[in-house]
Design an enzyme around this catalytic site. Structure first.
Site, PDB file in Angstrom:
ATOM      1  N   TYR A   1       0.852  -1.189   0.000  1.00 56.61           N
ATOM      2  CA  TYR A   1       0.000   0.000   0.000  1.00 56.61           C
ATOM      3  C   TYR A   1       0.890   1.243   0.000  1.00 56.61           C
ATOM      4  CZ  TYR A   1      -4.373   2.333  -0.053  1.00 56.61           C
ATOM      5  OH  TYR A   1      -5.414   3.124  -0.465  1.00 56.61           O
TER       6      TYR A   1
ATOM      7  N   ARG B   1      -8.303  10.738  -8.428  1.00 56.54           N
ATOM      8  CA  ARG B   1      -7.434  11.430  -7.459  1.00 56.54           C
ATOM      9  C   ARG B   1      -6.696  10.360  -6.651  1.00 56.54           C
ATOM     10  NH1 ARG B   1      -8.287  13.379  -1.722  1.00 56.54           N
ATOM     11  NH2 ARG B   1      -8.276  11.131  -1.800  1.00 56.54           N
TER      12      ARG B   1
ATOM     13  N   LYS C   1      -5.689  -2.039  -1.242  1.00 53.95           N
ATOM     14  CA  LYS C   1      -6.542  -1.811  -0.069  1.00 53.95           C
ATOM     15  C   LYS C   1      -7.221  -3.114   0.361  1.00 53.95           C
ATOM     16  CE  LYS C   1      -8.254   1.888   2.077  1.00 53.95           C
ATOM     17  NZ  LYS C   1      -7.979   3.306   2.166  1.00 53.95           N
TER      18      LYS C   1
ATOM     19  N   GLU D   1     -13.142   4.937  -2.968  1.00 53.91           N
ATOM     20  CA  GLU D   1     -11.733   5.241  -2.706  1.00 53.91           C
ATOM     21  C   GLU D   1     -11.164   6.143  -3.794  1.00 53.91           C
ATOM     22  OE1 GLU D   1     -10.160   3.948  -0.010  1.00 53.91           O
ATOM     23  OE2 GLU D   1      -8.211   4.813  -0.471  1.00 53.91           O
ATOM     24  N   ASP D   2     -10.496   7.197  -3.371  1.00 53.30           N
ATOM     25  CA  ASP D   2      -9.750   8.066  -4.283  1.00 53.30           C
ATOM     26  C   ASP D   2     -10.573   8.648  -5.432  1.00 53.30           C
ATOM     27  OD1 ASP D   2      -7.616   7.853  -2.638  1.00 53.30           O
ATOM     28  OD2 ASP D   2      -6.355   6.678  -3.972  1.00 53.30           O
TER      29      ASP D   2
ATOM     30  N   ASP E   1     -13.407   5.844   2.537  1.00 52.42           N
ATOM     31  CA  ASP E   1     -12.305   5.778   3.509  1.00 52.42           C
ATOM     32  C   ASP E   1     -11.517   7.081   3.581  1.00 52.42           C
ATOM     33  OD1 ASP E   1     -10.775   4.284   5.467  1.00 52.42           O
ATOM     34  OD2 ASP E   1      -9.132   4.492   4.027  1.00 52.42           O
ATOM     35  N   ASP E   2     -11.372   7.765   2.438  1.00 45.99           N
ATOM     36  CA  ASP E   2     -10.604   9.022   2.450  1.00 45.99           C
ATOM     37  C   ASP E   2     -11.260  10.034   3.381  1.00 45.99           C
ATOM     38  OD1 ASP E   2      -8.917   8.067   0.302  1.00 45.99           O
ATOM     39  OD2 ASP E   2     -10.652   8.371  -0.978  1.00 45.99           O
TER      40      ASP E   2
ATOM     41  N   ASN F   1       0.612  13.240   3.495  1.00 44.23           N
ATOM     42  CA  ASN F   1       1.477  12.160   2.999  1.00 44.23           C
ATOM     43  C   ASN F   1       2.015  12.514   1.623  1.00 44.23           C
ATOM     44  OD1 ASN F   1       0.895  10.323   5.146  1.00 44.23           O
ATOM     45  ND2 ASN F   1      -1.110  10.008   4.242  1.00 44.23           N
TER      46      ASN F   1
HETATM   47  P1  NAD Z   1      -7.924  17.064  -0.745  1.00 42.91           P
HETATM   48  O1  NAD Z   1      -7.358  17.361  -2.067  1.00 42.91           O
HETATM   49  O2  NAD Z   1      -9.350  16.650  -0.638  1.00 42.91           O
HETATM   50  O3  NAD Z   1      -7.738  18.360   0.198  1.00 42.91           O
HETATM   51  C1  NAD Z   1      -6.604  19.179   0.243  1.00 42.91           C
HETATM   52  C2  NAD Z   1      -7.011  20.489   0.867  1.00 42.91           C
HETATM   53  O4  NAD Z   1      -5.844  21.264   1.092  1.00 42.91           O
HETATM   54  C3  NAD Z   1      -7.945  21.322   0.011  1.00 42.91           C
HETATM   55  O5  NAD Z   1      -8.987  21.821   0.791  1.00 42.91           O
HETATM   56  C4  NAD Z   1      -7.071  22.472  -0.457  1.00 42.91           C
HETATM   57  O6  NAD Z   1      -7.804  23.676  -0.622  1.00 42.91           O
HETATM   58  C5  NAD Z   1      -6.127  22.602   0.711  1.00 42.91           C
HETATM   59  N1  NAD Z   1      -4.911  23.331   0.363  1.00 42.91           N
HETATM   60  C6  NAD Z   1      -4.157  23.266  -0.757  1.00 42.91           C
HETATM   61  N2  NAD Z   1      -3.152  24.147  -0.689  1.00 42.91           N
HETATM   62  C7  NAD Z   1      -3.250  24.760   0.498  1.00 42.91           C
HETATM   63  C8  NAD Z   1      -2.507  25.778   1.134  1.00 42.91           C
HETATM   64  N3  NAD Z   1      -1.444  26.326   0.562  1.00 42.91           N
HETATM   65  N4  NAD Z   1      -2.891  26.175   2.359  1.00 42.91           N
HETATM   66  C9  NAD Z   1      -3.975  25.634   2.946  1.00 42.91           C
HETATM   67  N5  NAD Z   1      -4.703  24.665   2.390  1.00 42.91           N
HETATM   68  C10 NAD Z   1      -4.357  24.239   1.176  1.00 42.91           C
HETATM   69  O7  NAD Z   1      -7.010  15.980  -0.111  1.00 42.91           O
HETATM   70  P2  NAD Z   1      -7.309  15.090   1.185  1.00 42.91           P
HETATM   71  O8  NAD Z   1      -7.845  13.779   0.821  1.00 42.91           O
HETATM   72  O9  NAD Z   1      -8.104  15.897   2.128  1.00 42.91           O
HETATM   73  O10 NAD Z   1      -5.847  14.853   1.707  1.00 42.91           O
HETATM   74  C11 NAD Z   1      -5.068  15.933   2.200  1.00 42.91           C
HETATM   75  C12 NAD Z   1      -3.783  15.403   2.786  1.00 42.91           C
HETATM   76  O11 NAD Z   1      -4.093  14.564   3.886  1.00 42.91           O
HETATM   77  C13 NAD Z   1      -2.971  14.563   1.809  1.00 42.91           C
HETATM   78  O12 NAD Z   1      -1.630  14.910   1.899  1.00 42.91           O
HETATM   79  C14 NAD Z   1      -3.174  13.163   2.297  1.00 42.91           C
HETATM   80  O13 NAD Z   1      -2.022  12.377   2.090  1.00 42.91           O
HETATM   81  C15 NAD Z   1      -3.394  13.345   3.770  1.00 42.91           C
HETATM   82  N6  NAD Z   1      -4.186  12.253   4.343  1.00 42.91           N
HETATM   83  C16 NAD Z   1      -3.707  11.642   5.456  1.00 42.91           C
HETATM   84  C17 NAD Z   1      -4.403  10.581   6.018  1.00 42.91           C
HETATM   85  C18 NAD Z   1      -3.886   9.930   7.256  1.00 42.91           C
HETATM   86  O14 NAD Z   1      -2.990  10.427   7.855  1.00 42.91           O
HETATM   87  N7  NAD Z   1      -4.431   8.824   7.678  1.00 42.91           N
HETATM   88  C19 NAD Z   1      -5.577  10.137   5.425  1.00 42.91           C
HETATM   89  C20 NAD Z   1      -6.065  10.796   4.300  1.00 42.91           C
HETATM   90  C21 NAD Z   1      -5.358  11.863   3.761  1.00 42.91           C
END
Ligand code: NAD
Length: 557
Positions: free
Chosen positions: A107, A160, A178, A249-250, A272-273, A412
């Protein structure tokens, strides 16, 4: 009349060896060098295998030796997925016994690299490709899948993939990986899982031009055409696999929230996201609150990023605070967001629907430090994909406001984290309660070794899937996610907390998943979300349902 003509003898010899080759080529039956002498004689395998009969432990040792010799993650991914194609039992035994070493390969992060070059490393088809070209025939496609008792479907449209954007049909690597974790972590039998890609095209120009790309070569469909196709898939899946949980997912933001909202009250589904991330983060917060001795409903939380992860976490925190007795509106007012345009506030006219609940009255603010100063959060959560966005000044400000500031840098991979564990500890004088999306090594601050927690979704989604599958739940509700979060937090020991860890060791994932499954199933039975009777000993019942990677007896077919 029987004949002893050589051509007939040849034909029956050919049939026997065909059966033997069928066995060796069936990943559910194949045991490779572990076939016993008796099995080899009985099924015509003599000579087709080297003479030494191995135990599964010896086979695992051989796989691991080879695995560790492969110098790069992608090579290791190719090696492990080839094993999965050959011998499921051995694959799961290797993965389960070495989960911390193998999970980052099957993964994230390595699966991301694999998806980028999926058409180039392709060996064997895995999962079901439901392509836009088959619109009107999706049910037929689903019926082509050999498994009948499917309990978990993971579906993506590839738009995505992780943080990598639109990878079209290459996204297949995600549902495949997954579902391997559903089996390895929770024990959902592999033949009850189904990975699906909805191939609706791709807007990724380099893939469209790549001669080895395996998806349909056209731009993505959208609007009503897309919705109708997804709907056809959902209806067909409900009919062909009526007991299946459908996990999204994604999907890109603009579809993920909409689809979840559209289907969550109608079918057994979750994203899950959005929701899995929320549950694991909430578990981390429950653990952190054990350290600060606080209640969730009293916490002010500031998020950097307002996408699927961040708003999913906020939504679940609000539901959990309401369950603690808070008023829903008051709970929402405690969640604040800064996105790429600045503070999410009521005066903004550019907000997507999923942000609107959190657009409180406030003067516009452009940067995070100003927001921290104004909102004075107890908890700062980064899910923005913006590396190093939590600066020294911001972490120090959190430490000035709070005796034990809670700082989660969830983005991440590691290179995208809003800050590192070391930075969070050093800039808060060792007081930060820290968790991250990607693993960070332990850090010694003024002689005290702190072990950062990793908020890995794999802590929760497999157990949730198992609980839903075993209880045959008709819906997946918020209550199940916070039951999962509470269970995970409770499994974090005081010793873990004293070291800074907010989650139990991943090595215990089978037991963690069984307990989460029991907590989820408990909600299912209590709320009447199934037509199945509640088993007397729920946890035992769930443990018995968990798949074990042991070779079965080969029966004559
Ligand atoms: P997403 O694309 O849905 O959301 C990203 C958000 O960040 C958007 O709202 C965007 O407007 C904002 N953004 C972009 N540039 C920015 C900036 N300069 N300042 C402030 N905000 C900004 O993505 P997501 O699914 O919400 O994932 C976001 C992050 O969280 C990813 O890096 C992902 O790897 C991580 N994530 C971690 C876990 C975990 O730790 N278990 C799980 C899911 C996602």
């Amino acid at each position: 009349m029987k004949t002893n003509h050589p051509s007939c003898r040849n034909r029956s010899a050919a049939r026997a060896s065909l059966r033997a080759m069928d066995i060796l080529h069936d990943p559910y039956l194949n045991k490779g060098t572990a076939f016993t002498e008796a099995e080899r004689k009985r099924f015509g395998l003599l000579g087709l295998l080297p003479p030494q009969v191995c135990t599964i432990e010896e086979q695992v040792q051989r796989v691991l030796e080879n695995f560790r010799r492969v110098p790069d993650g992608l090579g290791q991914y190719i090696m492990l997925t080839a094993l999965q194609d050959r011998n499921k039992t051995l694959f799961y035994r290797v993965v389960m016994d070495n989960i911390e070493e193998t999970m980052p390969v099957i993964y994230t992060p390595v699966v991301g690299q694999a998806c980028q070059v999926y058409g180039h490393i392709f060996r064997q088809p895995k999962g079901l490709y439901v392509s836009r070209d088959y619109c009107g025939h999706v049910k037929t496609i689903l019926r082509n899948w050999p498994g009948r008792d499917i309990r978990v479907i993971v579906v993506t449209d590839g738009e995505r993939i992780l943080g990598l954007g639109d990878l079209g049909a290459n996204g297949m690597g995600i549902p495949v990986g997954k579902l391997s974790l559903y089996t390895a972590c929770a024990g959902i039998p592999p033949d009850q899982t189904l990975p699906v890609v909805l191939d609706v095209g791709t807007n990724n120009e380099s893939l469209l031009k790549d001669p080895l790309y395996l998806g349909i070569r056209r731009k993505r469909i959208g609007g009503a055409e897309y919705d109708a196709f997804v709907d056809e898939f959902i209806r067909a899946a409900r009919e062909v696999f009526p007991k299946a949980l459908i996990q999204f997912e994604d999907f890109a933001n603009h579809n993920a929230f909409r689809l979840l909202d559209k289907y969550r009250r109608e079918i057994c589904t979750f994203n899950d996201d959005i929701q899995g991330t929320a549950a694991v983060t909430l578990a981390g917060l429950y653990s952190a609150l054990r350290v600060t001795d606080g209640k969730l409903k009293d916490q002010t939380i500031l998020f950097l990023g307002a996408g699927e992860a961040a708003t999913g976490i906020a939504d679940l925190c609000v539901s959990a605070a309401v369950a603690e007795g808070a008023d829903r509106e008051a709970a929402r007012r405690r969640c604040w967001f800064v996105d790429s345009k600045g503070l999410v506030e009521a005066g903004r006219t550019d907000l997507a629907p999923h942000k609107k609940n959190y657009a409180h009255r406030h003067a516009p603010l452009k940067d995070l430090l100003a927001a921290v100063r104004s909102v004075k959060p107890a908890i700062l959560i980064g899910a923005s994909g913006q590396p190093k966005a939590f600066t020294r000044e911001i972490v120090a400000e959190m430490a000035r406001i709070n005796r034990r500031p809670v700082v989660f840098a969830l983005s991440n991979p590691t290179s995208k984290a809003e800050c590192s564990a070391q930075e969070a500890y050093d800039w808060s004088d060792g007081r930060a309660i820290f968790a991250s999306g990607s693993p960070f090594p332990p850090h010694t601050h003024r002689g005290r070794t702190l072990v950062p927690g990793q908020a890995n979704n794999a802590y929760v989604f497999p157990g949730i899937g198992l609980g839903v599958a075993v209880s045959e739940a008709k819906r997946v509700t918020d209550e199940m996610f916070f039951a999962a979060a509470k269970t995970l937090a409770e499994m974090t020991s005081s010793k873990d907390l004293a070291q800074g860890r907010l989650f139990p060791a991943l090595a215990h994932i089978r037991e963690i998943s069984a307990r989460i499954a029991a907590a989820v199933a408990d909600v299912v039975y209590k709320r009447g979300l199934t037509s199945q009777p509640r088993p007397r000993h729920l946890l035992e019942h769930i443990r018995k349902a968990q798949y074990q990677p042991v070779y079965g007896k080969l029966a004559k077919r």
